[in-house]
Design a protein around this motif. Sequence first.
Motif, PDB file in Angstrom:
ATOM      1  N   HIS A  68       1.238  -9.912   4.263  1.00 32.97           N
ATOM      2  CA  HIS A  68       1.885  -8.591   4.320  1.00 32.97           C
ATOM      3  C   HIS A  68       1.648  -7.856   3.002  1.00 32.97           C
ATOM      4  CE1 HIS A  68       5.666  -6.162   5.726  1.00 32.97           C
ATOM      5  NE2 HIS A  68       4.799  -5.397   5.081  1.00 32.97           N
ATOM      6  N   HIS A  70      -0.107  -3.819   1.420  1.00 33.07           N
ATOM      7  CA  HIS A  70      -0.503  -2.459   1.810  1.00 33.07           C
ATOM      8  C   HIS A  70      -1.645  -1.966   0.937  1.00 33.07           C
ATOM      9  CE1 HIS A  70       2.503  -2.043   4.848  1.00 33.07           C
ATOM     10  NE2 HIS A  70       3.363  -2.643   4.037  1.00 33.07           N
ATOM     11  N   HIS A 214      10.289  -9.076   6.882  1.00 32.30           N
ATOM     12  CA  HIS A 214      11.489  -8.585   6.176  1.00 32.30           C
ATOM     13  C   HIS A 214      12.738  -9.362   6.609  1.00 32.30           C
ATOM     14  CE1 HIS A 214       8.950  -5.374   4.831  1.00 32.30           C
ATOM     15  NE2 HIS A 214       8.999  -4.667   5.939  1.00 32.30           N
ATOM     16  N   ASP A 273       4.643  -7.973   0.818  1.00 32.28           N
ATOM     17  CA  ASP A 273       4.761  -6.533   1.109  1.00 32.28           C
ATOM     18  C   ASP A 273       4.459  -5.745  -0.169  1.00 32.28           C
ATOM     19  OD1 ASP A 273       5.243  -4.094   2.325  1.00 32.28           O
ATOM     20  OD2 ASP A 273       7.415  -4.274   2.267  1.00 32.28           O
TER      21      ASP A 273
HETATM   22 ZN   LIG Z   1       5.222  -3.409   4.585  1.00 31.29          ZN
END
Ligand SMILES: [Zn+2]
Length: 391
Positions: A68, A70, A214, A273
């Motif tokens: 995860h 970006h 999450h 993330d």
């Molecule tokens: Zn994310």
Amino acid sequence: MNETECKYDLLLKDGHVIDPSNNIDKSMDVAIRGNKIAQVAEDISSSQARKIINVSGLYVTPGLIDIHVHLCGYAGWLFPDFHSFSNGVTTVVDAGGPGWKSFEEFKKSIIDTSKTRVLTLLNIVGAGMLGAVEQDVSEMEPIPAAEMIKKYPKDIVGAKTAHFMGSGWEAVDGAVRAAEMSGTIAMADFRPMPTRSYKDLLLSHLRPGDIHTHMYAQHIPLLNEQGVVNDYVWKARERGIIFDVGHGVGSFWWRVAVPAMKQGFVPDSISTDRHKASALIPNASMMITMSKFLNMGMPLPEVILRSTVNPARIIRRPELGTLSVGADADVAVIELLKGDFGFVDSGHAKMCGTQKLQASLTIRNGEIVWDLNGLSWPDWETAGQYTVINQ
Ligand SMILES: [Zn+2]
């Protein structure tokens, strides 16, 4: 021995190998030839290798897999090579940056230009993770999404839904449908609404093998009002739903993670993330996120398991996250630091800890791509008339 007689290009000598895919947790040597793992054994003769790196006192693991991150989109993308290798990460999965309309541009600009292995969970929103358009249900088209996934099976591992604030299930069901039609998995970033509950997500909408990311976010009712992990969450795990950390800027809270961990509700995969904001105050890097679990009491081999072979299996790439002979030579060499450290959560509160992981050396496809302390290089005083010393 002259170079042409050398059996191996690189030998990592005397490290402590943790390779959960092969149940290895002991002192071993790792030899690489070309871009493949050539041998893992207790004592590989130094005379067989062209270059030897002494990694005693350090842990040697498969290159880490962060499912995860970006790398594009409005969330504030970060080009992978600048933060993956310095964290021992050799494979990342972009979680919903591009959609089917933007994937080919993403492939050209990010996937094909990175040394890091970049995989993708395709956003169910055709335009991708670009803000307002993520709320437009007419952009959620499972058929073209599934077609794009099938067109690039090497690069795309499934579908992603994120940030949807509408009252219905269009985003989740669309991503699951695209995954179903392409024979892949779906990952959901989910915000419960009065009209759609977390319980229904886990028990009715995601399929076994699909991922909720999450898991320790404040907005996720993992715990009931008494602070106990909800029964339906355990039930979801039993039915094969995957729980992923997805640390991020807002999704890792000590007050959720610590009680859940104490009750044994651990993540299947540890992921960051990582994007421009989460890289700052909460420092959502792979080394820091893994260190948080270590300091909550998870043994190191378990931390490595959830950062290598588990994510590889979850994204259905079992050839990754392993030091098996013949596997791509993706390796992390990690130091376990002891001292006094602080680890900050999404609310900017800290937990004090005594252990911290640090990536010393990273090898991607047989090439040394990160070497924090110059372990693999000679001392300048004895290096002779060097220009740039190659591997
Ligand atoms: Zn994310």
